[in-house]
Design a protein around this motif. Structure first.
Motif, PDB file in Angstrom:
ATOM      1  N   LEU A  13      44.273   2.264  31.921  1.00 26.25           N
ATOM      2  CA  LEU A  13      43.053   1.316  32.463  1.00 26.25           C
ATOM      3  C   LEU A  13      43.046   0.360  33.261  1.00 26.25           C
ATOM      4  CD1 LEU A  13      41.356   1.027  28.704  1.00 26.25           C
ATOM      5  CD2 LEU A  13      40.535   2.571  30.843  1.00 26.25           C
ATOM      6  N   LEU A  14      44.231  -0.495  33.581  1.00 23.48           N
ATOM      7  CA  LEU A  14      44.334  -1.537  34.560  1.00 23.48           C
ATOM      8  C   LEU A  14      44.416  -0.670  35.853  1.00 23.48           C
ATOM      9  CD1 LEU A  14      46.861  -4.007  32.971  1.00 23.48           C
ATOM     10  CD2 LEU A  14      44.460  -4.354  33.568  1.00 23.48           C
ATOM     11  N   GLN A  15      45.300   0.219  35.767  1.00 16.06           N
ATOM     12  CA  GLN A  15      45.505   1.129  37.389  1.00 16.06           C
ATOM     13  C   GLN A  15      43.977   1.676  37.678  1.00 16.06           C
ATOM     14  OE1 GLN A  15      48.730   3.905  36.589  1.00 16.06           O
ATOM     15  NE2 GLN A  15      50.169   2.209  36.515  1.00 16.06           N
ATOM     16  N   SER A  16      43.170   2.207  36.748  1.00 16.82           N
ATOM     17  CA  SER A  16      42.076   2.807  36.911  1.00 16.82           C
ATOM     18  C   SER A  16      41.078   1.720  37.268  1.00 16.82           C
ATOM     19  CB  SER A  16      41.522   3.739  35.614  1.00 16.82           C
ATOM     20  OG  SER A  16      40.564   4.513  36.015  1.00 16.82           O
ATOM     21  N   LEU A  17      40.726   0.929  36.690  1.00 15.08           N
ATOM     22  CA  LEU A  17      39.587  -0.279  36.717  1.00 15.08           C
ATOM     23  C   LEU A  17      40.200  -1.077  38.014  1.00 15.08           C
ATOM     24  CD1 LEU A  17      39.131  -1.605  33.095  1.00 15.08           C
ATOM     25  CD2 LEU A  17      37.516  -0.132  34.440  1.00 15.08           C
ATOM     26  N   PHE A  18      41.331  -1.037  38.542  1.00 17.13           N
ATOM     27  CA  PHE A  18      41.505  -1.923  39.683  1.00 17.13           C
ATOM     28  C   PHE A  18      41.068  -1.174  41.072  1.00 17.13           C
ATOM     29  CE2 PHE A  18      44.377  -3.168  43.342  1.00 17.13           C
ATOM     30  CZ  PHE A  18      44.384  -4.558  43.074  1.00 17.13           C
ATOM     31  N   LEU A  19      40.846   0.060  41.114  1.00 19.32           N
ATOM     32  CA  LEU A  19      40.230   0.581  42.103  1.00 19.32           C
ATOM     33  C   LEU A  19      38.933   0.194  42.409  1.00 19.32           C
ATOM     34  CD1 LEU A  19      42.845   2.687  41.597  1.00 19.32           C
ATOM     35  CD2 LEU A  19      41.026   4.566  42.243  1.00 19.32           C
ATOM     36  N   ASP A  20      38.159  -0.042  41.514  1.00 20.12           N
ATOM     37  CA  ASP A  20      36.759  -0.644  41.796  1.00 20.12           C
ATOM     38  C   ASP A  20      36.984  -2.208  41.945  1.00 20.12           C
ATOM     39  OD1 ASP A  20      34.216  -1.363  41.742  1.00 20.12           O
ATOM     40  OD2 ASP A  20      33.704   0.173  40.539  1.00 20.12           O
ATOM     41  N   GLN A  21      37.044  -2.582  43.082  1.00 18.68           N
ATOM     42  CA  GLN A  21      37.163  -4.214  43.382  1.00 18.68           C
ATOM     43  C   GLN A  21      35.950  -4.841  42.940  1.00 18.68           C
ATOM     44  OE1 GLN A  21      37.760  -5.136  47.450  1.00 18.68           O
ATOM     45  NE2 GLN A  21      38.339  -7.021  47.026  1.00 18.68           N
ATOM     46  N   ILE A  22      34.763  -4.536  43.077  1.00 18.85           N
ATOM     47  CA  ILE A  22      33.657  -5.318  42.749  1.00 18.85           C
ATOM     48  C   ILE A  22      33.513  -5.551  41.250  1.00 18.85           C
ATOM     49  CG2 ILE A  22      31.118  -5.339  42.889  1.00 18.85           C
ATOM     50  CD1 ILE A  22      31.146  -4.122  45.656  1.00 18.85           C
ATOM     51  N   TYR A  23      33.772  -4.118  40.492  1.00 15.88           N
ATOM     52  CA  TYR A  23      33.559  -4.356  39.197  1.00 15.88           C
ATOM     53  C   TYR A  23      34.792  -5.249  38.752  1.00 15.88           C
ATOM     54  CZ  TYR A  23      34.001  -3.193  34.105  1.00 15.88           C
ATOM     55  OH  TYR A  23      33.910  -3.159  32.784  1.00 15.88           O
ATOM     56  N   TRP A  24      36.024  -5.107  39.142  1.00 15.05           N
ATOM     57  CA  TRP A  24      37.257  -5.933  38.783  1.00 15.05           C
ATOM     58  C   TRP A  24      37.057  -7.539  38.952  1.00 15.05           C
ATOM     59  CZ3 TRP A  24      42.015  -4.720  37.000  1.00 15.05           C
ATOM     60  CH2 TRP A  24      43.103  -5.603  37.097  1.00 15.05           C
ATOM     61  N   GLU A  25      36.276  -7.940  40.054  1.00 13.48           N
ATOM     62  CA  GLU A  25      36.063  -9.292  40.571  1.00 13.48           C
ATOM     63  C   GLU A  25      34.694  -9.695  39.412  1.00 13.48           C
ATOM     64  OE1 GLU A  25      35.301  -9.344  44.418  1.00 13.48           O
ATOM     65  OE2 GLU A  25      37.803  -9.228  44.908  1.00 13.48           O
ATOM     66  N   GLY A  58      35.774 -11.163  35.932  1.00 14.16           N
ATOM     67  CA  GLY A  58      36.658 -12.252  36.037  1.00 14.16           C
ATOM     68  C   GLY A  58      38.028 -11.638  36.268  1.00 14.16           C
ATOM     69  N   GLY A  59      38.365 -10.782  37.127  1.00  7.31           N
ATOM     70  CA  GLY A  59      39.520 -10.479  37.525  1.00  7.31           C
ATOM     71  C   GLY A  59      40.395  -9.936  36.371  1.00  7.31           C
ATOM     72  N   ARG A  60      41.821 -10.182  36.261  1.00  5.90           N
ATOM     73  CA  ARG A  60      42.582  -9.644  35.418  1.00  5.90           C
ATOM     74  C   ARG A  60      42.160 -10.113  34.046  1.00  5.90           C
ATOM     75  NH1 ARG A  60      48.067  -7.641  34.987  1.00  5.90           N
ATOM     76  NH2 ARG A  60      48.241  -7.149  32.552  1.00  5.90           N
ATOM     77  N   GLN A  61      41.845 -11.429  33.947  1.00  5.31           N
ATOM     78  CA  GLN A  61      41.928 -12.040  32.743  1.00  5.31           C
ATOM     79  C   GLN A  61      40.594 -11.165  31.921  1.00  5.31           C
ATOM     80  OE1 GLN A  61      41.171 -16.441  32.885  1.00  5.31           O
ATOM     81  NE2 GLN A  61      41.348 -16.522  30.745  1.00  5.31           N
ATOM     82  N   GLY A  62      39.619 -11.164  32.707  1.00  2.00           N
ATOM     83  CA  GLY A  62      38.302 -10.582  32.114  1.00  2.00           C
ATOM     84  C   GLY A  62      38.601  -9.058  31.535  1.00  2.00           C
ATOM     85  N   ILE A  63      39.177  -8.480  32.539  1.00  2.00           N
ATOM     86  CA  ILE A  63      39.704  -6.985  32.125  1.00  2.00           C
ATOM     87  C   ILE A  63      40.450  -6.726  31.020  1.00  2.00           C
ATOM     88  CG2 ILE A  63      40.840  -4.926  33.130  1.00  2.00           C
ATOM     89  CD1 ILE A  63      37.777  -5.424  34.502  1.00  2.00           C
ATOM     90  N   ASP A  64      41.693  -7.750  30.831  1.00  2.00           N
ATOM     91  CA  ASP A  64      42.185  -7.667  29.753  1.00  2.00           C
ATOM     92  C   ASP A  64      41.611  -7.846  28.604  1.00  2.00           C
ATOM     93  OD1 ASP A  64      44.946  -7.208  30.063  1.00  2.00           O
ATOM     94  OD2 ASP A  64      45.410  -8.986  31.202  1.00  2.00           O
ATOM     95  N   LYS A  65      40.558  -9.001  28.393  1.00  3.55           N
ATOM     96  CA  LYS A  65      39.920  -8.938  27.164  1.00  3.55           C
ATOM     97  C   LYS A  65      38.848  -7.666  26.607  1.00  3.55           C
ATOM     98  CE  LYS A  65      38.854 -14.028  27.965  1.00  3.55           C
ATOM     99  NZ  LYS A  65      37.959 -14.867  28.099  1.00  3.55           N
ATOM    100  N   LEU A  66      38.568  -7.013  28.020  1.00  3.09           N
ATOM    101  CA  LEU A  66      37.794  -5.680  27.438  1.00  3.09           C
ATOM    102  C   LEU A  66      38.813  -4.534  27.135  1.00  3.09           C
ATOM    103  CD1 LEU A  66      35.542  -5.538  30.718  1.00  3.09           C
ATOM    104  CD2 LEU A  66      34.934  -6.284  28.387  1.00  3.09           C
ATOM    105  N   ILE A  67      39.712  -4.567  27.302  1.00  2.32           N
ATOM    106  CA  ILE A  67      41.063  -3.683  27.216  1.00  2.32           C
ATOM    107  C   ILE A  67      41.591  -4.188  25.767  1.00  2.32           C
ATOM    108  CG2 ILE A  67      43.278  -2.548  27.422  1.00  2.32           C
ATOM    109  CD1 ILE A  67      42.414  -2.898  30.502  1.00  2.32           C
TER     110      ILE A  67
END
Length: 509
Positions: A459-471, A474-483
């Protein structure tokens, strides 16, 4: 003393030379030739070793410059798509620099998901349910700037084709538009996209994220909320164009712009591909300067094959009550391609599709398909099912209508997951297990991803492709919370599978 030492050191050499001179001429030539051959072999071997070492260093340097988000093991494991006409599995990297994602072995404390999802925004978005407004507050309320430029419609036939520049929606000149950064917001650093994305997925994501907006249209269908559709500048034809009829909504390739609060559409797309279900439409996050001051909005690919009869008839929807749905699960409709009897009550959907949608909806806690009335969990007062009075219908569950059960017109056996409004702020003690009721099998490929403990990595590798969604999250910290939320629900689902003896089988239909 010095002379004796010198003679002692040179004695072996002098003895060797004297014995060499005593040999016949032919033997001396043979010895000289042998020595030359040995020396030549030594020189050639040294040159070959140095060349091999140099080539190895060159390969390492090439790999060091070409590697990106995905490690070498993943690249080697990719299938060979050379036989495809599109060849889109081999993509040109969109960035020159390299960014690595590292996985933490252990989180120090549990994540607080409410800080990321902002429930207040969602509560505000579900209070106004007016039907005939151009953009209702329940979905497109934030588009206040553009809302005033459209008049309400009563049918799909009354679409309106508008040039966004003529409306003054973008407050920058054409010169400024041409000087925009050419870098794509879809970040693919390696030569191949992740293996769970098809070539058409990559093309659709790049179109939705980067295509130049030619015009925007607003279409509505009766009492349903209006759709804001943009048509992009591209020569790529639609994937299902051969199954669709010409319509006035989209002549080329288009995208549907959703409200900024519907960001789970993007996460749902990536989760669907990682699990190998492949039932959602491509979705990315994109900023439009003419909407909400450039706030990121989810953009979903427009698929006209979902309207086979025409826009006036709406979606290709399967109408089932909860009782009929449970009956179809017991009959295993269309299993092994056996045509059900006419009086069986089976729908056109294949039996395995219900297992896929149930698993997908449970991980994201999407209840607007199988549990619109919120009968399987404790809803809040601000939830739409409570405000509209649907929750009171749970007393007669068998007659509750399933909604949003959609398929393509040319493919009635497979579902299309649309309107994927998930909930990340629902605790494990209030999960909707009604979504899994009646399910006896689950897809093997998706369950294996959950068991492999590589769900976070993928999921990290996949979501990282979408830069606007990633940012925007909240970046890595926010994505980690969702995962974190998805991983905890995955553990609950695996426990449920073991406790109820659910079979895990291949569902390649």
């Amino acid at each position: 003393m010095g002379k004796s030492r010198f003679h002692w050191l040179c004695f072996p050499f002098l003895r060797l030379t004297s014995s060499f001179r005593r040999r016949s001429l032919s033997k001396r030539r043979l010895i000289i030739a042998s020595v030359c051959v040995v020396y030549l072999f030594f020189v050639v071997s040294q040159v070959g070793y140095s060349q091999q070492h140099r080539d190895r260093r060159t390969d390492k340097d090439k790999y060091r410059h070409n590697r990106g988000l995905y490690n070498l093991d993943i690249i080697d494991a990719l299938p060979d798509y050379g036989g495809l006409q599109t060849g889109a599995s081999f993509v040109v990297p969109t960035r020159s620099n390299v960014v690595y994602i590292t996985l933490k072995t252990k989180r120090l404390k549990p994540a607080n998901i409410r800080g990321t999802i902002r429930p207040k925004l969602r509560r505000k978005a579900t209070r106004n349910t007016s039907a005939n407004s151009a953009f209702t507050q329940s979905k497109l309320g934030p588009f206040g700037q553009i809302k005033r430029n459209f008049a309400p419609k009563s049918s799909w036939g009354e679409t309106r084709d508008l040039d966004y520049k003529s409306l003054g929606l973008i407050h920058k000149s054409d010169k400024d538009a041409q000087t925009d950064s050419p870098i794509s917001s879809i970040r693919i650093y390696s030569q191949r996209a992740p293996p769970w994305f098809s070539p058409n997925d990559v093309k659709a994501m790049r179109f939705l994220a980067d295509a130049k907006v030619l015009r925007i249209k607003e279409v509505s269908h009766g009492d349903t909320p209006s759709l804001l559709i943009f048509e992009g500048d591209t020569h790529v034809s639609l994937t299902n164009q051969k199954h669709t009829k010409p319509n006035i909504v989209c002549e080329g390739q288009c995208g549907v712009i959703n409200s900024p609060v519907d960001t789970t559409e993007v996460f749902a797309f990536h989760l669907d591909r990682v699990l190998g279900l492949n039932r959602t439409l491509p979705a990315v996050s994109r900023k439009f300067s003419f909407l909400r001051d450039g706030q990121p909005c989810p953009v979903v690919s427009w698929d006209a094959s979902l309207y086979p009869v025409g826009l006036a008839s709406g979606w290709s929807t399967v109408r089932l009550t909860w009782g009929e749905y449970q009956s179809s699960l017991k009959q295993r409709c269309w299993h092994k391609n056996i045509t059900p009897k006419s009086d069986s009550g089976c729908s056109t959907i294949h039996h395995y599709e219900w297992s896929k949608v149930a698993m997908f909806d449970f991980l994201l806690q999407i209840h607007n398909r199988l549990d619109q009335s919120c009968c399987g969990f404790r809803p809040r007062q601000e939830d739409l099912c409570v405000e509209l009075g649907h929750h009171a219908e749970c007393g007669d569950q068998n007659h509750i209508q399933l909604t949003n059960i959609i398929h393509r017109g040319h493919d009635p056996r497979h579902l299309v997951f649309t309107n994927n409004k998930g909930f990340f702020d629902r605790n494990e003690d209030n999960l909707d297990f009604r979504l899994l009721e009646g399910i006896k099998e689950l897809p093997e490929q998706a369950v294996s991803v959950l068991k492999s403990r590589r769900l976070r990595e993928k999921l990290l590798q996949s979501l990282f492709l979408d830069q606007i969604y990633w940012e925007s999250q909240g970046g890595r910290q926010g994505i980690d919370k969702l995962i974190d939320v998805i991983e905890r629900r995955a553990k609950v689902l695996l426990t449920y599978i073991n406790a109820h003896g659910i079979k895990v089988i291949a569902m390649n239909v």
